[in-house]
Design a protein around this motif. Structure first.
Motif, PDB file in Angstrom:
ATOM      1  N   LEU A   1      10.070   3.454   3.364  1.00 54.62           N
ATOM      2  CA  LEU A   1       9.063   3.187   3.925  1.00 54.62           C
ATOM      3  C   LEU A   1       9.155   1.819   4.528  1.00 54.62           C
ATOM      4  O   LEU A   1       8.489   1.574   5.351  1.00 54.62           O
ATOM      5  CB  LEU A   1       7.649   2.491   2.568  1.00 54.62           C
ATOM      6  CG  LEU A   1       7.435   2.309   2.408  1.00 54.62           C
ATOM      7  CD1 LEU A   1       6.139   3.448   2.794  1.00 54.62           C
ATOM      8  CD2 LEU A   1       6.324   1.601   1.077  1.00 54.62           C
ATOM      9  N   LEU A   2       9.649   1.514   4.357  1.00 54.41           N
ATOM     10  CA  LEU A   2      10.369   0.447   5.541  1.00 54.41           C
ATOM     11  C   LEU A   2      10.138   1.105   7.441  1.00 54.41           C
ATOM     12  O   LEU A   2       9.563   0.639   7.559  1.00 54.41           O
ATOM     13  CB  LEU A   2      11.205  -1.005   5.366  1.00 54.41           C
ATOM     14  CG  LEU A   2      10.916  -1.300   4.315  1.00 54.41           C
ATOM     15  CD1 LEU A   2      12.430  -2.836   3.622  1.00 54.41           C
ATOM     16  CD2 LEU A   2       9.741  -2.832   4.385  1.00 54.41           C
ATOM     17  N   ARG A   3      11.813   1.863   6.604  1.00 57.89           N
ATOM     18  CA  ARG A   3      11.527   2.499   8.157  1.00 57.89           C
ATOM     19  C   ARG A   3      10.621   3.501   8.862  1.00 57.89           C
ATOM     20  O   ARG A   3      10.828   3.479  10.167  1.00 57.89           O
ATOM     21  CB  ARG A   3      12.887   3.251   7.891  1.00 57.89           C
ATOM     22  CG  ARG A   3      14.193   2.735   7.925  1.00 57.89           C
ATOM     23  CD  ARG A   3      15.680   3.624   8.010  1.00 57.89           C
ATOM     24  NE  ARG A   3      16.084   3.183   8.212  1.00 57.89           N
ATOM     25  CZ  ARG A   3      17.432   3.380   6.985  1.00 57.89           C
ATOM     26  NH1 ARG A   3      17.452   3.955   6.202  1.00 57.89           N
ATOM     27  NH2 ARG A   3      18.726   2.192   6.562  1.00 57.89           N
ATOM     28  N   LEU A   4      10.092   3.950   7.862  1.00 60.05           N
ATOM     29  CA  LEU A   4       8.372   4.448   8.644  1.00 60.05           C
ATOM     30  C   LEU A   4       7.290   3.273   9.176  1.00 60.05           C
ATOM     31  O   LEU A   4       6.872   3.411   9.971  1.00 60.05           O
ATOM     32  CB  LEU A   4       7.599   5.447   7.455  1.00 60.05           C
ATOM     33  CG  LEU A   4       6.456   5.997   7.816  1.00 60.05           C
ATOM     34  CD1 LEU A   4       7.397   7.235   8.919  1.00 60.05           C
ATOM     35  CD2 LEU A   4       6.192   6.713   6.439  1.00 60.05           C
ATOM     36  N   ILE A   5       6.853   2.047   8.109  1.00 58.45           N
ATOM     37  CA  ILE A   5       6.572   1.210   8.842  1.00 58.45           C
ATOM     38  C   ILE A   5       7.049   0.598   9.944  1.00 58.45           C
ATOM     39  O   ILE A   5       6.095   0.210  10.747  1.00 58.45           O
ATOM     40  CB  ILE A   5       6.178   0.386   7.656  1.00 58.45           C
ATOM     41  CG1 ILE A   5       5.172   0.368   7.040  1.00 58.45           C
ATOM     42  CG2 ILE A   5       6.117  -1.167   8.150  1.00 58.45           C
ATOM     43  CD1 ILE A   5       5.699  -0.415   5.355  1.00 58.45           C
ATOM     44  N   THR A   6       8.634   0.782  10.505  1.00 62.34           N
ATOM     45  CA  THR A   6       8.739   0.026  11.355  1.00 62.34           C
ATOM     46  C   THR A   6       8.468   1.292  12.500  1.00 62.34           C
ATOM     47  O   THR A   6       7.944   0.675  13.982  1.00 62.34           O
ATOM     48  CB  THR A   6      10.400  -0.090  10.996  1.00 62.34           C
ATOM     49  OG1 THR A   6      10.414  -1.033  10.411  1.00 62.34           O
ATOM     50  CG2 THR A   6      11.047  -0.943  12.879  1.00 62.34           C
ATOM     51  N   LEU A   7       8.897   2.078  12.356  1.00 58.95           N
ATOM     52  CA  LEU A   7       8.351   3.196  12.995  1.00 58.95           C
ATOM     53  C   LEU A   7       6.821   3.578  13.663  1.00 58.95           C
ATOM     54  O   LEU A   7       6.642   3.552  14.671  1.00 58.95           O
ATOM     55  CB  LEU A   7       8.895   4.860  13.026  1.00 58.95           C
ATOM     56  CG  LEU A   7       9.060   6.252  13.967  1.00 58.95           C
ATOM     57  CD1 LEU A   7       9.793   5.731  14.634  1.00 58.95           C
ATOM     58  CD2 LEU A   7       8.507   7.381  12.694  1.00 58.95           C
ATOM     59  N   LEU A   8       6.060   3.096  12.922  1.00 58.11           N
ATOM     60  CA  LEU A   8       4.698   3.272  13.433  1.00 58.11           C
ATOM     61  C   LEU A   8       3.716   1.593  14.010  1.00 58.11           C
ATOM     62  O   LEU A   8       2.970   1.892  14.228  1.00 58.11           O
ATOM     63  CB  LEU A   8       4.292   3.797  12.054  1.00 58.11           C
ATOM     64  CG  LEU A   8       4.370   5.167  10.996  1.00 58.11           C
ATOM     65  CD1 LEU A   8       3.534   5.101  10.278  1.00 58.11           C
ATOM     66  CD2 LEU A   8       3.968   5.949  11.994  1.00 58.11           C
ATOM     67  N   ASP A   9       4.536   1.153  13.526  1.00 54.97           N
ATOM     68  CA  ASP A   9       4.392  -0.486  14.377  1.00 54.97           C
ATOM     69  C   ASP A   9       2.771  -0.516  13.282  1.00 54.97           C
ATOM     70  O   ASP A   9       2.406  -1.555  13.707  1.00 54.97           O
ATOM     71  CB  ASP A   9       3.819  -0.289  15.120  1.00 54.97           C
ATOM     72  CG  ASP A   9       4.185  -1.613  15.645  1.00 54.97           C
ATOM     73  OD1 ASP A   9       5.305  -2.405  14.962  1.00 54.97           O
ATOM     74  OD2 ASP A   9       3.552  -1.882  16.698  1.00 54.97           O
ATOM     75  N   ARG A  10       3.546  -0.555  11.602  1.00 51.43           N
ATOM     76  CA  ARG A  10       2.011  -0.775  10.881  1.00 51.43           C
ATOM     77  C   ARG A  10       2.368  -1.590   9.364  1.00 51.43           C
ATOM     78  O   ARG A  10       3.780  -0.260   8.783  1.00 51.43           O
ATOM     79  CB  ARG A  10       1.211   0.316  10.602  1.00 51.43           C
ATOM     80  CG  ARG A  10       0.553   0.759  11.887  1.00 51.43           C
ATOM     81  CD  ARG A  10      -1.369   0.166  12.307  1.00 51.43           C
ATOM     82  NE  ARG A  10      -1.634   1.005  13.329  1.00 51.43           N
ATOM     83  CZ  ARG A  10      -1.924   0.459  14.887  1.00 51.43           C
ATOM     84  NH1 ARG A  10      -0.607  -0.395  14.662  1.00 51.43           N
ATOM     85  NH2 ARG A  10      -2.311   0.798  15.391  1.00 51.43           N
ATOM     86  N   GLY A  11       2.188  -2.555   9.122  1.00 52.15           N
ATOM     87  CA  GLY A  11       1.867  -2.975   7.598  1.00 52.15           C
ATOM     88  C   GLY A  11       3.442  -3.867   7.390  1.00 52.15           C
ATOM     89  O   GLY A  11       3.792  -3.435   5.985  1.00 52.15           O
ATOM     90  N   GLN A  12       4.182  -3.879   8.715  1.00 52.51           N
ATOM     91  CA  GLN A  12       5.000  -5.006   8.344  1.00 52.51           C
ATOM     92  C   GLN A  12       5.061  -5.901   7.308  1.00 52.51           C
ATOM     93  O   GLN A  12       6.220  -6.471   6.371  1.00 52.51           O
ATOM     94  CB  GLN A  12       5.185  -6.153   9.666  1.00 52.51           C
ATOM     95  CG  GLN A  12       6.393  -5.549  10.367  1.00 52.51           C
ATOM     96  CD  GLN A  12       5.386  -3.806  11.227  1.00 52.51           C
ATOM     97  OE1 GLN A  12       3.442  -4.133  11.106  1.00 52.51           O
ATOM     98  NE2 GLN A  12       5.891  -3.093  12.356  1.00 52.51           N
ATOM     99  N   ALA A  13       3.459  -6.710   6.499  1.00 52.36           N
ATOM    100  CA  ALA A  13       4.062  -7.788   5.708  1.00 52.36           C
ATOM    101  C   ALA A  13       3.696  -6.538   4.453  1.00 52.36           C
ATOM    102  O   ALA A  13       4.367  -7.169   3.217  1.00 52.36           O
ATOM    103  CB  ALA A  13       2.228  -7.938   5.362  1.00 52.36           C
TER     104      ALA A  13
END
Length: 195
Positions: free
Chosen positions: A56-68
Motif C-alpha cells: 500500500l505504501l508503494r502504491l501511495i508513493t506511485l500515485l503521489d497521494r495519501g502519504q500521511a
C-alpha cells in the motif's frame, strides 16, 4: 505520554471489533465452533492488513497521494500484527479449553490439519516476541529476514483452515485477500527491475 494513549486506543479499537471471541474465553456455555471460527478469522484479517502495509505504501508513493495515511499505517503495522497474534493466542486457548486433556492435544498434534495450525502459531509467536524495538536493534538485518516468515505463517494458517473447514469458499476468499498484497509486491519488484 500521547503516543502511549494513541497505541492503547489502536489496541482497544482493533480488539473491540473481535470482542465476542475474546469474551468467549470467560463463558463456559459459549458455542465452541463459532469461537474457533471467529478467533481464527480475526487473526487472519489483521495478518492480511499487516502484510498489506508495504504494498500500500508503494502504491501511495506511485500515485503521489495519501502519504500521511501511509506513514501512519507504517507506524501502526507492528500493533496490527500483534493484534493478529492476540487473536491467534485466543484461538489456541479456545482449542485447549475445549480439548481439556494433554493427551488429546498431543494426539491431534500429529494430524496434518492440526500440525499446520501449530506450525503457523509457532511462527506467529516468534514474530510477536521479536516485534519490539529492542529486538529490531539487537537482531539487526536478521530481524527483517525473520519477519519475512509472516508469509509462511499466513499460508500455514490458511492451509490449517482449509483442512478443517467444510466450506472451502470461505477459505478461498481469505486466501485471495492474502495473495493480493503478495501479488502487488511482486508487481512493484517487476516495475522496479524494468525501470
Amino acid at each position: 505520554m500521547r503516543p502511549l494513549y494513541s497505541t492503547l486506543l489502536i489496541y482497544a479499537v482493533l480488539l473491540w471489533l473481535g470482542r465476542d471471541t475474546l469474551l468467549g474465553l470467560a463463558q463456559n456455555e459459549a458455542y465452541y465452533p463459532a469461537l474457533m471460527y471467529e478467533s481464527g478469522v480475526w487473526s487472519i484479517r489483521w495478518l492480511i492488513v499487516a502484510i498489506s502495509v508495504t504494498p500500500l505504501l508503494r502504491l501511495i508513493t506511485l500515485l503521489d497521494r495519501g502519504q500521511a495515511v501511509g506513514r501512519w499505517l507504517l507506524r501502526k503495522r507492528r500493533h496490527i500484527g500483534l493484534v493478529s497474534a492476540i487473536f491467534a493466542i485466543t484461538h489456541l486457548l479456545h482449542y485447549l479449553r475445549h480439548e481439556g486433556r494433554l493427551d488429546a492435544v498431543l494426539h491431534d498434534l500429529w494430524r496434518l490439519e492440526y500440525a499446520t495450525g501449530w506450525l503457523s502459531f509457532a511462527l506467529i509467536l516468534a514474530l510477536a516476541m521479536t516485534s519490539h524495538g529492542w529486538a529490531v536493534r539487537a537482531m539487526g538485518r536478521r530481524w527483517k529476514r525473520l519477519h519475512l516468515w509472516v508469509y509462511p505463517a499466513g499460508l500455514l494458517a490458511l492451509w490449517h483452515w482449509y483442512l478443517l473447514d467444510y466450506y472451502t469458499g470461505r477459505v478461498l476468499f481469505w486466501s485471495c485477500l492474502f495473495a493480493a498484497p503478495l501479488l502487488l509486491r511482486w508487481i512493484f519488484v517487476r516495475i522496479r527491475h524494468a525501470a
